[in-house]
Motif scaffolding. Structure first.
Motif, PDB file in Angstrom:
ATOM      1  N   SER A  57       0.305   4.050 -15.381  1.00 56.28           N
ATOM      2  CA  SER A  57      -0.447   2.789 -15.322  1.00 56.28           C
ATOM      3  C   SER A  57       0.276   1.728 -14.489  1.00 56.28           C
ATOM      4  O   SER A  57      -0.331   0.740 -14.086  1.00 56.28           O
ATOM      5  CB  SER A  57      -0.677   2.246 -16.739  1.00 56.28           C
ATOM      6  N   HIS A  59       1.774   2.472 -11.589  1.00 59.13           N
ATOM      7  CA  HIS A  59       1.840   2.937 -10.201  1.00 59.13           C
ATOM      8  C   HIS A  59       0.905   2.098  -9.331  1.00 59.13           C
ATOM      9  O   HIS A  59      -0.023   2.605  -8.693  1.00 59.13           O
ATOM     10  CB  HIS A  59       1.514   4.430 -10.104  1.00 59.13           C
ATOM     11  N   GLU A  60       1.148   0.813  -9.342  1.00 56.78           N
ATOM     12  CA  GLU A  60       0.412  -0.158  -8.538  1.00 56.78           C
ATOM     13  C   GLU A  60       1.391  -0.840  -7.588  1.00 56.78           C
ATOM     14  O   GLU A  60       2.603  -0.840  -7.832  1.00 56.78           O
ATOM     15  CB  GLU A  60      -0.259  -1.192  -9.444  1.00 56.78           C
ATOM     16  N   TYR A  63       4.256  -3.201  -9.000  1.00 54.31           N
ATOM     17  CA  TYR A  63       5.295  -2.536  -9.779  1.00 54.31           C
ATOM     18  C   TYR A  63       6.112  -1.567  -8.925  1.00 54.31           C
ATOM     19  O   TYR A  63       7.307  -1.368  -9.182  1.00 54.31           O
ATOM     20  CB  TYR A  63       4.663  -1.805 -10.968  1.00 54.31           C
ATOM     21  N   ASP A 124       2.298  -9.070  -1.174  1.00 55.63           N
ATOM     22  CA  ASP A 124       1.480  -8.447  -2.224  1.00 55.63           C
ATOM     23  C   ASP A 124       0.759  -9.509  -3.054  1.00 55.63           C
ATOM     24  O   ASP A 124      -0.447  -9.397  -3.323  1.00 55.63           O
ATOM     25  CB  ASP A 124       2.380  -7.589  -3.122  1.00 55.63           C
ATOM     26  N   TYR A 135      -7.709  -5.830  -1.893  1.00 54.94           N
ATOM     27  CA  TYR A 135      -6.322  -5.574  -2.317  1.00 54.94           C
ATOM     28  C   TYR A 135      -5.960  -4.092  -2.246  1.00 54.94           C
ATOM     29  O   TYR A 135      -4.961  -3.711  -1.643  1.00 54.94           O
ATOM     30  CB  TYR A 135      -6.118  -6.102  -3.740  1.00 54.94           C
ATOM     31  N   THR A 136      -6.789  -3.250  -2.849  1.00 56.86           N
ATOM     32  CA  THR A 136      -6.475  -1.817  -2.875  1.00 56.86           C
ATOM     33  C   THR A 136      -6.599  -1.171  -1.499  1.00 56.86           C
ATOM     34  O   THR A 136      -5.989  -0.127  -1.243  1.00 56.86           O
ATOM     35  CB  THR A 136      -7.392  -1.084  -3.871  1.00 56.86           C
ATOM     36  N   SER A 140      -2.693   0.186   0.149  1.00 64.69           N
ATOM     37  CA  SER A 140      -2.886   1.552  -0.335  1.00 64.69           C
ATOM     38  C   SER A 140      -1.526   2.232  -0.499  1.00 64.69           C
ATOM     39  O   SER A 140      -0.500   1.707  -0.077  1.00 64.69           O
ATOM     40  CB  SER A 140      -3.746   2.339   0.652  1.00 64.69           C
ATOM     41  N   ASN A 141      -1.526   3.415  -1.098  1.00 57.68           N
ATOM     42  CA  ASN A 141      -0.275   4.146  -1.320  1.00 57.68           C
ATOM     43  C   ASN A 141       0.429   4.472  -0.004  1.00 57.68           C
ATOM     44  O   ASN A 141       1.659   4.421   0.085  1.00 57.68           O
ATOM     45  CB  ASN A 141      -0.542   5.433  -2.099  1.00 57.68           C
TER      46      ASN A 141
END
Length: 321
Positions: A57, A59-60, A63, A124, A135-136, A140-141
């Motif tokens: 949870s 993994h944003e 964080y 961020d 935002y996402t 992104s990852n």
């Protein structure tokens, strides 16, 4: 190696770190303080890193940047404090030239990495508050991975010339340095060569890398504050400010003790040596110690998981007993 004649050049095999000048009577108390700070930094950052990496949870982007900061804090403190304590407790100040350069490299790399990570964290928060719908997409990852790679690459490329410059110097004075770890200009001043290039590069790095990061962070938070105060609801404004409060504390804890030693080295004749040495020792420990405390206390999600971890440990301990 004993001090050499002023006209005889030598390649130093070892340096002797003599500790903080003028504080010999207080070495025990200073070392206890440093040891306690290191234990807090080591435990806090390791726990923070463990929780973020194992809890899906978290993994944003926000964080993940915190976990990067924790890793940089662990590197910075671990590269300095064990040798500091060896100097204070066992008078084991001898360090090889290669080990000195290695320590110098990783200290400066982790310091620059922290500055870059704080800038990424400010970006961020800017995206989260000023452009939340994208935002996402923006963070992104794959973008997070590229930012992490850019942080490491920039730090390496900026610091490598410092190591090269020090390695090319000729030494003819002494291998005694009144510090507890190898710092760029502290070693350069022991040379009999002209170190103007080293000094100017250090100043340029401070202004155009660390200083630029600080300015961009300030601009980001200026834009964030402008967006926050345009929100119609007071509750929305308070919630937005709360999400930035922990990062603002971390930024202040990092840049406040960092800038003073950086520029004090350039004007060291104004400040007593023992004060300067104390500050250079503290600035590698204050951020690593304070960051996990700040995030653990002010971030609701992390605090909740920390409490759960401690409950599990307590339950397991009671079962074992």
């Amino acid at each position: 190696m004993m001090p050499a004649d002023n006209h005889t050049f030598f390649a130093p095999m070892t340096y002797i770190l003599t500790g903080i000048p003028g504080t010999k009577e207080s070495h025990v108390w200073i070392s206890i303080l440093l040891c306690l700070m290191y234990v807090v930094a080591l435990f806090g950052n390791s726990l923070l890193l463990f929780i973020i990496l194992t809890e899906r949870s978290l993994h944003e982007p926000m964080y993940l940047f915190v976990s990067m900061l924790a890793a940089a804090d662990l590197l910075l403190s671990t590269m300095t404090v064990p040798k500091m304590l060896a100097v204070f407790w066992f008078r084991a100040g001898e360090i090889s030239f290669a080990a000195c350069l290695t320590q110098m490299f990783f200290i400066h790399v982790s310091f620059l990495a922290e500055s870059a990570i704080l800038l990424a964290m400010a970006f961020d928060r800017y995206v989260a508050i000023c452009d939340p719908l994208r935002y996402t997409i923006i963070l992104s990852n794959s973008v997070i991975r590229k930012i992490g790679l850019a942080v490491v690459t920039r730090s390496f490329c900026v610091i490598f010339p410092i190591i090269f410059l020090v390695k090319q110097l000729k030494f003819c004075r002494t291998n005694l340095t009144p510090h507890t770890y190898c710092e760029h200009l502290a070693i350069a001043w022991l040379s009999c060569d002209d170190i103007t290039v080293s000094v100017r590069y250090g100043i340029a790095m401070s202004i155009f890398v660390i200083g630029l990061d600080a300015v961009l962070i300030a601009v980001s938070y200026g834009l964030i504050l402008r967006a926050v105060f345009r929100l119609p609801s007071k509750d929305a404004r308070l919630k937005a400010l709360h999400t930035c409060s922990s990062q603002l504390c971390v930024i202040l804890m990092f840049y406040t003790p960092a800038f003073f030693p950086i520029f004090a080295h350039r004007f060291g004749h104004i400040i007593p040596g023992y004060i300067l040495s104390l500050l250079t020792n503290l600035y590698v420990l204050i951020p690593p110690m304070s960051n996990p405390i700040i995030y653990g206390v002010t971030t609701k999600e992390i605090l909740k998981l920390l409490i759960n971890v401690f409950h599990r440990w307590c339950r397991r301990s009671s079962l074992l007993s």
